[in-house]
Motif scaffolding. Structure first.
Motif, PDB file in Angstrom:
ATOM      1  N   GLY A  19      10.741   6.994  29.559  1.00  0.00           N
ATOM      2  CA  GLY A  19      10.412   8.076  28.646  1.00  0.00           C
ATOM      3  C   GLY A  19      11.467   8.308  27.584  1.00  0.00           C
ATOM      4  O   GLY A  19      11.300   9.181  26.733  1.00  0.00           O
ATOM      5  N   THR A  20      12.561   7.536  27.598  1.00  0.00           N
ATOM      6  CA  THR A  20      13.611   7.686  26.590  1.00  0.00           C
ATOM      7  C   THR A  20      13.087   7.209  25.233  1.00  0.00           C
ATOM      8  O   THR A  20      12.558   6.115  25.108  1.00  0.00           O
ATOM      9  N   MET A  21      13.245   8.077  24.206  1.00  0.00           N
ATOM     10  CA  MET A  21      12.736   7.747  22.881  1.00  0.00           C
ATOM     11  C   MET A  21      13.644   6.734  22.205  1.00  0.00           C
ATOM     12  O   MET A  21      14.861   6.869  22.220  1.00  0.00           O
ATOM     13  N   VAL A  22      13.023   5.716  21.605  1.00  0.00           N
ATOM     14  CA  VAL A  22      13.774   4.636  20.973  1.00  0.00           C
ATOM     15  C   VAL A  22      13.615   4.669  19.450  1.00  0.00           C
ATOM     16  O   VAL A  22      14.576   4.513  18.731  1.00  0.00           O
ATOM     17  N   ALA A  23      12.397   4.914  18.965  1.00  0.00           N
ATOM     18  CA  ALA A  23      12.156   4.894  17.530  1.00  0.00           C
ATOM     19  C   ALA A  23      10.920   5.731  17.219  1.00  0.00           C
ATOM     20  O   ALA A  23      10.084   5.985  18.099  1.00  0.00           O
ATOM     21  N   LEU A  24      10.822   6.162  15.949  1.00  0.00           N
ATOM     22  CA  LEU A  24       9.643   6.872  15.450  1.00  0.00           C
ATOM     23  C   LEU A  24       8.931   5.970  14.450  1.00  0.00           C
ATOM     24  O   LEU A  24       9.566   5.359  13.583  1.00  0.00           O
ATOM     25  N   ILE A  25       7.612   5.916  14.577  1.00  0.00           N
ATOM     26  CA  ILE A  25       6.812   4.997  13.769  1.00  0.00           C
ATOM     27  C   ILE A  25       5.641   5.755  13.165  1.00  0.00           C
ATOM     28  O   ILE A  25       5.012   6.585  13.847  1.00  0.00           O
ATOM     29  N   ASN A  26       5.340   5.459  11.900  1.00  0.00           N
ATOM     30  CA  ASN A  26       4.218   6.077  11.207  1.00  0.00           C
ATOM     31  C   ASN A  26       3.330   4.966  10.647  1.00  0.00           C
ATOM     32  O   ASN A  26       3.833   3.938  10.187  1.00  0.00           O
ATOM     33  N   VAL A  27       2.022   5.155  10.736  1.00  0.00           N
ATOM     34  CA  VAL A  27       1.079   4.193  10.155  1.00  0.00           C
ATOM     35  C   VAL A  27       0.163   4.916   9.176  1.00  0.00           C
ATOM     36  O   VAL A  27      -0.173   6.088   9.375  1.00  0.00           O
ATOM     37  N   LYS A  28      -0.215   4.218   8.120  1.00  0.00           N
ATOM     38  CA  LYS A  28      -1.137   4.796   7.152  1.00  0.00           C
ATOM     39  C   LYS A  28      -1.983   3.682   6.540  1.00  0.00           C
ATOM     40  O   LYS A  28      -1.609   2.502   6.557  1.00  0.00           O
ATOM     41  N   ASP A  29      -3.131   4.103   6.013  1.00  0.00           N
ATOM     42  CA  ASP A  29      -4.063   3.165   5.385  1.00  0.00           C
ATOM     43  C   ASP A  29      -4.611   3.849   4.138  1.00  0.00           C
ATOM     44  O   ASP A  29      -5.100   4.991   4.201  1.00  0.00           O
ATOM     45  N   LEU A  30      -4.513   3.183   2.989  1.00  0.00           N
ATOM     46  CA  LEU A  30      -4.952   3.778   1.733  1.00  0.00           C
ATOM     47  C   LEU A  30      -6.460   3.911   1.647  1.00  0.00           C
ATOM     48  O   LEU A  30      -6.971   4.643   0.790  1.00  0.00           O
ATOM     49  N   ASP A  31      -7.186   3.208   2.547  1.00  0.00           N
ATOM     50  CA  ASP A  31      -8.632   3.354   2.547  1.00  0.00           C
ATOM     51  C   ASP A  31      -9.015   4.713   3.110  1.00  0.00           C
ATOM     52  O   ASP A  31      -8.185   5.462   3.648  1.00  0.00           O
ATOM     53  N   SER A  32     -10.302   5.033   2.996  1.00  0.00           N
ATOM     54  CA  SER A  32     -10.775   6.344   3.462  1.00  0.00           C
ATOM     55  C   SER A  32     -11.832   6.152   4.538  1.00  0.00           C
ATOM     56  O   SER A  32     -12.316   5.046   4.795  1.00  0.00           O
ATOM     57  N   GLY A  33     -12.215   7.254   5.190  1.00  0.00           N
ATOM     58  CA  GLY A  33     -13.234   7.205   6.220  1.00  0.00           C
ATOM     59  C   GLY A  33     -12.813   6.343   7.382  1.00  0.00           C
ATOM     60  O   GLY A  33     -11.642   6.317   7.777  1.00  0.00           O
ATOM     61  N   ASN A  41     -12.569   3.272   7.364  1.00  0.00           N
ATOM     62  CA  ASN A  41     -11.674   2.214   6.891  1.00  0.00           C
ATOM     63  C   ASN A  41     -10.211   2.636   6.949  1.00  0.00           C
ATOM     64  O   ASN A  41      -9.313   1.791   6.913  1.00  0.00           O
ATOM     65  N   GLY A  42      -9.978   3.932   7.006  1.00  0.00           N
ATOM     66  CA  GLY A  42      -8.613   4.439   7.052  1.00  0.00           C
ATOM     67  C   GLY A  42      -8.172   4.863   8.436  1.00  0.00           C
ATOM     68  O   GLY A  42      -7.031   5.312   8.612  1.00  0.00           O
ATOM     69  N   ASN A  43      -9.063   4.713   9.454  1.00  0.00           N
ATOM     70  CA  ASN A  43      -8.669   5.036  10.834  1.00  0.00           C
ATOM     71  C   ASN A  43      -7.869   3.869  11.400  1.00  0.00           C
ATOM     72  O   ASN A  43      -8.378   2.756  11.519  1.00  0.00           O
ATOM     73  N   VAL A  44      -6.633   4.137  11.761  1.00  0.00           N
ATOM     74  CA  VAL A  44      -5.698   3.079  12.164  1.00  0.00           C
ATOM     75  C   VAL A  44      -5.350   3.226  13.640  1.00  0.00           C
ATOM     76  O   VAL A  44      -5.120   4.329  14.135  1.00  0.00           O
ATOM     77  N   THR A  45      -5.338   2.099  14.324  1.00  0.00           N
ATOM     78  CA  THR A  45      -4.884   2.028  15.719  1.00  0.00           C
ATOM     79  C   THR A  45      -3.638   1.160  15.782  1.00  0.00           C
ATOM     80  O   THR A  45      -3.631   0.039  15.268  1.00  0.00           O
ATOM     81  N   VAL A  57     -16.794   6.129  -7.012  1.00  0.00           N
ATOM     82  CA  VAL A  57     -16.428   4.829  -6.454  1.00  0.00           C
ATOM     83  C   VAL A  57     -16.429   4.945  -4.931  1.00  0.00           C
ATOM     84  O   VAL A  57     -15.779   5.828  -4.357  1.00  0.00           O
ATOM     85  N   LEU A  58     -17.167   4.054  -4.261  1.00  0.00           N
ATOM     86  CA  LEU A  58     -17.238   4.039  -2.799  1.00  0.00           C
ATOM     87  C   LEU A  58     -16.185   3.086  -2.243  1.00  0.00           C
ATOM     88  O   LEU A  58     -15.991   1.990  -2.758  1.00  0.00           O
ATOM     89  N   ASP A  59     -15.543   3.540  -1.189  1.00  0.00           N
ATOM     90  CA  ASP A  59     -14.437   2.778  -0.623  1.00  0.00           C
ATOM     91  C   ASP A  59     -14.919   1.532   0.110  1.00  0.00           C
ATOM     92  O   ASP A  59     -15.954   1.535   0.787  1.00  0.00           O
ATOM     93  N   VAL A  60     -14.156   0.477  -0.018  1.00  0.00           N
ATOM     94  CA  VAL A  60     -14.349  -0.770   0.718  1.00  0.00           C
ATOM     95  C   VAL A  60     -13.032  -1.051   1.457  1.00  0.00           C
ATOM     96  O   VAL A  60     -11.943  -0.762   0.942  1.00  0.00           O
ATOM     97  N   ASN A  61     -13.135  -1.608   2.665  1.00  0.00           N
ATOM     98  CA  ASN A  61     -11.941  -1.855   3.476  1.00  0.00           C
ATOM     99  C   ASN A  61     -11.153  -3.034   2.892  1.00  0.00           C
ATOM    100  O   ASN A  61     -11.220  -4.168   3.378  1.00  0.00           O
ATOM    101  N   ASP A  62     -10.378  -2.730   1.858  1.00  0.00           N
ATOM    102  CA  ASP A  62      -9.618  -3.775   1.180  1.00  0.00           C
ATOM    103  C   ASP A  62      -8.112  -3.540   1.237  1.00  0.00           C
ATOM    104  O   ASP A  62      -7.354  -4.225   0.552  1.00  0.00           O
ATOM    105  N   ASN A  63      -7.693  -2.592   2.045  1.00  0.00           N
ATOM    106  CA  ASN A  63      -6.265  -2.325   2.196  1.00  0.00           C
ATOM    107  C   ASN A  63      -5.871  -2.417   3.666  1.00  0.00           C
ATOM    108  O   ASN A  63      -6.455  -1.743   4.531  1.00  0.00           O
TER     109      ASN A  63
END
Length: 863
Positions: A365-379, A381-385, A339-345
């Motif tokens: 420079g004072t740290m306020v919060a930590l944030i994580n991003v993820k994308d279930l797509d691959s390649g 399609n999964g590169n997140v900015t 199955v080939l991935d399509v950018n659907d997430n």
């Protein structure tokens, strides 16, 4: 049982897929390796020690762990920083047969906020035996089958991985069949039995075999299943597929009912034994049967349900081709569907550490919060900015592997922005890109960086003298832009001195609301004005404060009775005067002069003849107090006349005093005071006609003069470097060094101006002042000076007022005479003497003095 096993395998495959997507390209900062099935409480490693933290920092810096999976498999010992097993871990449940099984753990330090990633690798142990899905497998073998024919058997399943997984098969000893192990391209070991000796149905129709699956563990584990081999007659050719393995790639967006592949099998038999029917092989998982369908006649493989790359990115489908012979024969092939991935997430934004409130003085420079991003797509399609809304004093700082820290970027100001709503936007690199957003709120904590601010810098308060103690004078109000304790204000009075007495003895201030109360009554005659410096201080740390000045002006009340200055009664209660019996009407017998310590209207005085021996003989001028004869003295008039003169002020209530004057009428007494002659009377009558015009001109002129005088005095006070400003005023350098020297002019009017008060020296002092009582209703423009001053400037001012109010033309000659003398010294001496004595002079007497003839002045002790 079969359905449960299929669901287990499907769930395990999906978990492995999600785990691989979430943790790809991630480098851990700490890595531990433990075997599966460890007991609860087993030590994995010392996180605090490996991160370089002391034991004391574990609690102080709030060390904690968080799991990126939904389940908490580990716990942290807060006493020594050891990472402990919190729940028995079954590697097969988590990772199936994946070569790598890693559990990620987030290590978070709150103060200051830091983030570390720990990976715990789970090693497989041989805790599972190979199992067969069916206890009995039946194989049909035509009796004409040639020696060497192979028959595929059901492979065993072993959840263990690596060396502990399935390694080989064994077949019980028999004379017709031998064991053969076939390895597919994907590494799967498939057992086959090989016909080594022809079978004869008539001798034995069923052969019972035992197939054993053996893993590679130490010690090895095994599982068995029974193989029932039925011998069939006739149809001796099985269908054969063109390819043993078919490979096909399909987009996950492929619509249902789309044909993706056609398989074909050939049977060499003729007729019904050569007709092939396609179907899924036995034991095909239910999930595959739900997603795909195969046409039994044409062999077309169709997508029957929407594909999802994130659920499963590949499928292995076993297809069976079976002929229709009486003794049906079948062939098998495998279809590998990728199955080939399509950018659907859309990307997902995860707040790893919620934003904490930030102090407004926090450095950049004072740290306020930590944030994580993820994308279930691959390649791609999964590169997140990750980006954030502009115009805020924050920025995103990348850390590692799609992790970001929200930090301050510039100076904060709570008073301008007490909170920020920051919109985070995550966008992938697909085409078209998918975007998701999340709003986080950052609160700004207040710092005491704003002093209290008064509503007015200077307050003016007016209070009547003799007001009861405890009366409220004024209320001052200050506000503070800060909040909380930093905005709570306490009011106090700076303890400055007024006339050598602390101002705190005069007033009291409410520290909470700024209300100022008097502590005793005030006397206008002793103090006209004083100043209060109010301090407003907040409760911040450190404190901030500001002050305001409150000018308290005390207004006069009519609390002083008139005091008689002349005739002097120091030798007794009665004043004795002499007059000639030859006095004519209008003869000036004496003049009563009084002053009032009050000011303004309260100091206006009126004279009245209260009692007299002969009221028809004398009269008293209402405004000047002059006692004159109303008619000529006759031979019948008593030689001793007693007058009771009452002096009243203009206040409310009226204050009054009386003076008794004894007049002796004698023969041959020299007339020291000039009588009114007919000529004088006629001149006076002419002058009276001009008085009204003079008064009108004087009013306009004095009003203009007052403005100019005040302006001049202000300029003189500011420009203290100027040495002299008039012929009658000279200043030494020492006088300019007295910063408290000032001048006040109080003009009290009721129609025509009747009272002018000039104050000099310190505003708190009464030592230097002039009170000028002008009587516009009188026939003469007289000048009465009281409250002597030692300041030469004030004499000049009084002279100007005297000049504009005089109706005697002879005063012009006096001024000319003064100018010829130079430096105006005669005027200075004359007015100085007048000021010292507090004596009232008429314009004629001033003229006599300037001409050197001063009989009246000598009598008044002014020569």
């Amino acid at each position: 049982m079969r359905t449960q096993i299929q669901r287990f395998l499907l769930w395990r495959a999906l978990w492995l897929l999600c785990f691989a997507v979430l943790w790809r390209d991630t480098e851990a900062q700490l890595r531990y390796t433990i075997p599966e099935e460890l007991k609860e409480g087993s030590v994995v490693g010392n996180v605090a020690k490996d991160l370089g933290l002391d034991v004391s920092e574990i609690t102080n810096r709030k060390l904690r762990i968080a799991s990126e999976s939904g389940k908490q498999y580990f716990s942290l010992n807060l006493r020594n920083g050891e990472l402990l097993v919190n729940e028995v871990i079954d590697r097969e449940t988590l990772c199936g047969q994946s070569a790598s099984c890693v559990l990620p753990v987030q290590v978070i330090i709150e103060d200051p906020l830091q983030f570390y990633r720990v990976e715990v690798a789970i090693q497989d142990i041989n805790d599972n035996s190979p199992i067969f899905l069916s206890e009995i497998n039946t194989i049909e073998v035509p009796e004409l089958t040639l020696i060497g024919a192979r028959f595929r058997l059901e492979p065993a399943q072993d959840p263990d991985a690596g060396t502990n997984s399935l390694r080989t098969y064994a077949l019980n000893k028999n004379e017709h069949f031998a064991m053969n192990i076939k390895t597919d391209k994907d590494g799967t070991k498939v057992p086959e039995i090989v016909l080594e000796k022809a079978v004869d149905r008539e001798k034995q129709s069923v052969h019972h075999l035992i197939l054993t699956g053996i893993d590679g563990g130490d010690p090895a584990r095994s599982g068995t299943t029974q193989i029932s081999v039925k011998i069939l007659d006739a149809n001796d050719n099985a269908p054969v597929f063109e390819h043993e393995i078919y490979e096909v790639k399909v987009m996950e967006s492929t619509a249902p009912d789309t044909m993706i592949l056609i398989v074909k099998a050939i049977d060499l038999d003729d007729g019904i034994n050569g007709e092939v029917e396609y179907s899924f092989a036995a034991h095909t998982p239910e999930i595959i049967q739900n997603v795909f369908a195969i046409n039994p006649v044409t062999g077309e493989l169709v997508v029957s349900k929407q594909l999802d790359y994130e659920t499963s990115n590949s499928y292995k489908i076993d297809i069976r081709a079976r002929d229709k012979g009486s003794l049906a024969m079948e062939g098998h092939c495998r279809i590998q569907v990728t199955v080939l991935d399509v950018n659907d997430n859309a990307p997902e934004i995860i707040i790893t550490s919620s934003p904490k409130p930030v102090r407004e003085d926090a450095p950049a420079g004072t740290m306020v919060a930590l944030i994580n991003v993820k994308d279930l797509d691959s390649g791609v399609n999964g590169n997140v900015t990750l980006t954030m809304s502009p115009g805020t004093p924050f920025k995103l700082k990348p850390t590692f592997s799609n992790h970001y820290a929200l930090v301050t970027d510039s100076q904060l100001d709570r008073e301008e922005f007490p909170r920020y709503d920051i919109e985070l936007k995550a966008s992938d690199s697909g085409s078209p890109p998918l975007v998701s957003s999340k709003l986080i709120t950052v609160s700004i904590l207040d710092v005491n960086d704003n002093p209290p601010v008064f509503s007015e810098r200077v307050y003016s308060v007016y209070i009547k003298e003799n007001t009861a103690p405890g009366s409220i004078l004024s209320s001052v109000t200050a506000s503070d832009l800060d909040t909380g304790e930093n905005a709570k204000i306490v009011y106090s009075v700076l303890d400055t001195n007024t006339q050598g007495v602390p101002v705190s003895s005069y007033v009291y201030i409410n520290s909470e609301n700024g209300s100022i109360f008097s502590m005793h009554s005030f006397d206008y005659e002793k103090m006209k004005v004083f100043h209060i410096i109010v301090l407003a201080k907040d409760h911040g740390s450190p404190h901030m404060s500001s002050n305001a000045t409150v000018h308290v002006f005390i207004s006069d009340r009519n609390d002083n009775a008139p005091a008689v200055i002349y005739p002097s009664t120091s030798m007794g209660s009665v004043s004795h005067q002499r007059m000639p019996r030859s006095a004519k009407p209008g003869h000036l017998v004496t003049k009563v002069t009084a002053v009032d310590a009050d000011s303004g209207h309260n100091a206006w005085l009126f004279y009245r003849l209260a009692e007299a021996t002969d009221a028809s003989l004398f009269s008293v001028n209402l405004h000047t107090g002059e006692v004159r004869t109303k008619r000529a003295v006759s031979e019948h008039d008593d030689s001793s006349q007693k007058l009771l003169i009452e002096i009243k002020d203009n206040g409310e209530p009226i204050q009054s005093t009386t003076v008794t004057v004894d007049i002796l009428i004698e023969e041959g007494v020299h007339e020291t005071i000039s009588d009114y002659s007919m000529t004088t009377t006629e001149n006076s009558n002419k002058k009276n006609g001009k008085i009204t015009l003079y008064l009108i001109i004087s009013l306009g002129t004095v009003s203009l003069l007052s403005v100019l005088t005040l302006f001049t005095l202000i300029v003189k006070c500011v420009r203290s470097s100027i040495g002299s400003s008039s012929c009658c005023v000279s200043r030494t350098d020492s006088e300019y060094k007295k910063p408290k020297r000032n001048l006040q002019i109080q003009l009290n009017t009721d129609g025509p101006i009747k009272y002018v008060e000039v104050l000099g020296g310190d505003m708190m002092s009464q030592s230097q002042s002039f009170g000028s009582y002008l009587s516009p209703m009188s026939e003469f423009s007289d000048l009465t000076l009281v409250k002597p001053s030692s300041t030469t400037n004030f004499i000049y001012i009084i002279f100007l007022f005297y000049f504009f109010y005089s109706t005697d033309a002879a005063l012009t000659n006096s001024i000319h005479h003064f100018q010829q003398k130079g430096a105006c010294s005669p005027l200075r001496e004359t007015l100085s003497s007048i000021g010292q004595q507090g004596t009232e002079l008429s314009a004629n007497e001033v003229q006599d003095y300037t001409k050197g003839s001063t009989p009246s002045l000598s009598r008044k002790g002014l020569q």
